[in-house]
Design a protein around this motif. Structure first.
Motif, PDB file in Angstrom:
ATOM      1  N   TYR A  44       9.315   9.554   1.324  1.00  0.00           N
ATOM      2  CA  TYR A  44       7.854   9.471   1.187  1.00  0.00           C
ATOM      3  C   TYR A  44       7.444   8.154   0.551  1.00  0.00           C
ATOM      4  O   TYR A  44       8.119   7.655  -0.342  1.00  0.00           O
ATOM      5  CB  TYR A  44       7.308  10.611   0.306  1.00  0.00           C
ATOM      6  N   PHE A  45       6.332   7.633   1.017  1.00  0.00           N
ATOM      7  CA  PHE A  45       5.624   6.537   0.348  1.00  0.00           C
ATOM      8  C   PHE A  45       4.328   7.110  -0.200  1.00  0.00           C
ATOM      9  O   PHE A  45       3.636   7.875   0.491  1.00  0.00           O
ATOM     10  CB  PHE A  45       5.223   5.437   1.335  1.00  0.00           C
ATOM     11  N   VAL A  46       3.993   6.718  -1.411  1.00  0.00           N
ATOM     12  CA  VAL A  46       2.671   6.947  -1.959  1.00  0.00           C
ATOM     13  C   VAL A  46       2.085   5.554  -2.135  1.00  0.00           C
ATOM     14  O   VAL A  46       2.692   4.690  -2.772  1.00  0.00           O
ATOM     15  CB  VAL A  46       2.723   7.682  -3.314  1.00  0.00           C
ATOM     16  N   ILE A  47       0.931   5.329  -1.534  1.00  0.00           N
ATOM     17  CA  ILE A  47       0.297   4.006  -1.558  1.00  0.00           C
ATOM     18  C   ILE A  47      -1.100   4.166  -2.135  1.00  0.00           C
ATOM     19  O   ILE A  47      -1.847   5.057  -1.717  1.00  0.00           O
ATOM     20  CB  ILE A  47       0.211   3.409  -0.137  1.00  0.00           C
ATOM     21  N   CYS A  48      -1.438   3.297  -3.084  1.00  0.00           N
ATOM     22  CA  CYS A  48      -2.787   3.341  -3.642  1.00  0.00           C
ATOM     23  C   CYS A  48      -3.206   1.945  -4.085  1.00  0.00           C
ATOM     24  O   CYS A  48      -2.381   1.035  -4.178  1.00  0.00           O
ATOM     25  CB  CYS A  48      -2.882   4.331  -4.802  1.00  0.00           C
ATOM     26  N   THR A  49      -4.486   1.800  -4.352  1.00  0.00           N
ATOM     27  CA  THR A  49      -5.053   0.534  -4.787  1.00  0.00           C
ATOM     28  C   THR A  49      -5.608   0.687  -6.183  1.00  0.00           C
ATOM     29  O   THR A  49      -6.338   1.641  -6.470  1.00  0.00           O
ATOM     30  CB  THR A  49      -6.181   0.088  -3.829  1.00  0.00           C
ATOM     31  N   GLY A  50      -5.259  -0.268  -7.033  1.00  0.00           N
ATOM     32  CA  GLY A  50      -5.803  -0.303  -8.384  1.00  0.00           C
ATOM     33  C   GLY A  50      -6.951  -1.285  -8.477  1.00  0.00           C
ATOM     34  O   GLY A  50      -7.097  -2.166  -7.629  1.00  0.00           O
ATOM     35  N   THR A  51      -7.759  -1.123  -9.502  1.00  0.00           N
ATOM     36  CA  THR A  51      -8.935  -1.982  -9.654  1.00  0.00           C
ATOM     37  C   THR A  51      -8.721  -3.102 -10.670  1.00  0.00           C
ATOM     38  O   THR A  51      -9.530  -4.016 -10.742  1.00  0.00           O
ATOM     39  CB  THR A  51     -10.153  -1.141 -10.074  1.00  0.00           C
ATOM     40  N   TYR A 105      -2.700  -7.547   2.548  1.00  0.00           N
ATOM     41  CA  TYR A 105      -1.693  -8.500   3.034  1.00  0.00           C
ATOM     42  C   TYR A 105      -0.453  -7.776   3.572  1.00  0.00           C
ATOM     43  O   TYR A 105       0.019  -8.054   4.663  1.00  0.00           O
ATOM     44  CB  TYR A 105      -1.293  -9.462   1.910  1.00  0.00           C
ATOM     45  N   TYR A 106       0.101  -6.837   2.818  1.00  0.00           N
ATOM     46  CA  TYR A 106       1.321  -6.145   3.223  1.00  0.00           C
ATOM     47  C   TYR A 106       1.079  -5.007   4.205  1.00  0.00           C
ATOM     48  O   TYR A 106       1.972  -4.669   4.982  1.00  0.00           O
ATOM     49  CB  TYR A 106       2.097  -5.643   2.000  1.00  0.00           C
ATOM     50  N   ASP A 107      -0.075  -4.400   4.186  1.00  0.00           N
ATOM     51  CA  ASP A 107      -0.515  -3.396   5.163  1.00  0.00           C
ATOM     52  C   ASP A 107       0.583  -2.397   5.554  1.00  0.00           C
ATOM     53  O   ASP A 107       0.932  -2.251   6.726  1.00  0.00           O
ATOM     54  CB  ASP A 107      -1.091  -4.080   6.397  1.00  0.00           C
ATOM     55  N   LEU A 108       1.108  -1.714   4.553  1.00  0.00           N
ATOM     56  CA  LEU A 108       2.191  -0.753   4.803  1.00  0.00           C
ATOM     57  C   LEU A 108       1.785   0.374   5.742  1.00  0.00           C
ATOM     58  O   LEU A 108       2.614   0.882   6.503  1.00  0.00           O
ATOM     59  CB  LEU A 108       2.703  -0.169   3.487  1.00  0.00           C
ATOM     60  N   GLU A 109       0.513   0.772   5.699  1.00  0.00           N
ATOM     61  CA  GLU A 109       0.073   1.835   6.610  1.00  0.00           C
ATOM     62  C   GLU A 109       0.187   1.410   8.066  1.00  0.00           C
ATOM     63  O   GLU A 109       0.481   2.221   8.931  1.00  0.00           O
ATOM     64  CB  GLU A 109      -1.373   2.252   6.328  1.00  0.00           C
ATOM     65  N   MET A 110      -0.020   0.125   8.340  1.00  0.00           N
ATOM     66  CA  MET A 110       0.129  -0.361   9.709  1.00  0.00           C
ATOM     67  C   MET A 110       1.611  -0.452  10.072  1.00  0.00           C
ATOM     68  O   MET A 110       2.029  -0.001  11.137  1.00  0.00           O
ATOM     69  CB  MET A 110      -0.540  -1.726   9.880  1.00  0.00           C
ATOM     70  N   ILE A 111       2.418  -0.962   9.170  1.00  0.00           N
ATOM     71  CA  ILE A 111       3.852  -1.097   9.437  1.00  0.00           C
ATOM     72  C   ILE A 111       4.486   0.273   9.678  1.00  0.00           C
ATOM     73  O   ILE A 111       5.311   0.436  10.569  1.00  0.00           O
ATOM     74  CB  ILE A 111       4.556  -1.814   8.267  1.00  0.00           C
ATOM     75  N   TRP A 112       4.090   1.259   8.880  1.00  0.00           N
ATOM     76  CA  TRP A 112       4.636   2.612   8.983  1.00  0.00           C
ATOM     77  C   TRP A 112       3.623   3.539   9.678  1.00  0.00           C
ATOM     78  O   TRP A 112       3.532   4.717   9.368  1.00  0.00           O
ATOM     79  CB  TRP A 112       4.986   3.156   7.596  1.00  0.00           C
ATOM     80  N   GLY A 113       2.919   3.000  10.643  1.00  0.00           N
ATOM     81  CA  GLY A 113       1.848   3.726  11.319  1.00  0.00           C
ATOM     82  C   GLY A 113       2.275   5.009  12.014  1.00  0.00           C
ATOM     83  O   GLY A 113       1.468   5.909  12.214  1.00  0.00           O
ATOM     84  N   ALA A 114       3.550   5.122  12.380  1.00  0.00           N
ATOM     85  CA  ALA A 114       4.022   6.336  13.043  1.00  0.00           C
ATOM     86  C   ALA A 114       4.270   7.477  12.061  1.00  0.00           C
ATOM     87  O   ALA A 114       4.486   8.612  12.478  1.00  0.00           O
ATOM     88  CB  ALA A 114       5.312   6.038  13.815  1.00  0.00           C
ATOM     89  N   ALA A 115       4.221   7.176  10.772  1.00  0.00           N
ATOM     90  CA  ALA A 115       4.500   8.207   9.758  1.00  0.00           C
ATOM     91  C   ALA A 115       3.316   9.146   9.606  1.00  0.00           C
ATOM     92  O   ALA A 115       2.180   8.704   9.445  1.00  0.00           O
ATOM     93  CB  ALA A 115       4.804   7.546   8.417  1.00  0.00           C
ATOM     94  N   PRO A 116       3.583  10.441   9.619  1.00  0.00           N
ATOM     95  CA  PRO A 116       2.491  11.391   9.395  1.00  0.00           C
ATOM     96  C   PRO A 116       1.983  11.293   7.956  1.00  0.00           C
ATOM     97  O   PRO A 116       2.758  11.040   7.031  1.00  0.00           O
ATOM     98  CB  PRO A 116       3.125  12.762   9.640  1.00  0.00           C
TER      99      PRO A 116
END
Length: 139
Positions: A44-51, A105-116
């Protein structure tokens, strides 16, 4: 009708808890990706953005603490000093806390776009009716 049960998955539970910790710490755009079928490295990846860099460190520290409380050790932590991308590696779960710029810049959601995507938010439930008879939603 029999109730469906989900097989115990400690990594999934940790990923969901990490997302909820990030939400509690006011991180933004939180996503949990299930990589079971597409990555030999992690589940699993957990991805979030901090402020801010301080808030990003708080998210990472709180995720590490919550993971420890659940019996999971953070094997590697990187980026705490930089403040633009913090990675917390629990082996089966990798938490990425990005600045907005680094996330784009890294756009992990696009790279791992096939992941549910994993649903991690607590189900909403109705609270007690208000004085006017309507009810409010809680998360």
């Amino acid at each position: 009708m029999a109730k469906r049960t989900r097989k115990q998955d400690p990594a999934r539970e940790l990923a969901i808890e990490a997302a909820r910790v990030a939400q509690d710490d006011l991180a933004e755009d939180i996503v949990v990706l299930n990589l079971h079928e597409i990555s030999p490295v992690t589940d699993y990846f957990v991805i979030c953005t901090g402020t801010s860099d301080r808030q990003m460190r708080t998210v990472a520290e709180d995720v590490i603490s919550r993971g420890k409380a659940l019996g999971h050790k953070a094997w590697h932590v990187a980026g705490m000093e930089a403040g633009d991308w913090i990675l917390v590696d629990f082996v089966d779960v990798v938490v990425h806390v990005f600045s907005e710029e680094q996330r784009r810049y890294y756009d992990l959601e696009m790279i791992w776009g096939a992941a549910p995507r994993v649903r991690w938010r607590k189900p909403k439930r109705s609270s007690a009716p208000t004085e006017d008879g309507s009810s409010t939603e809680e998360s």
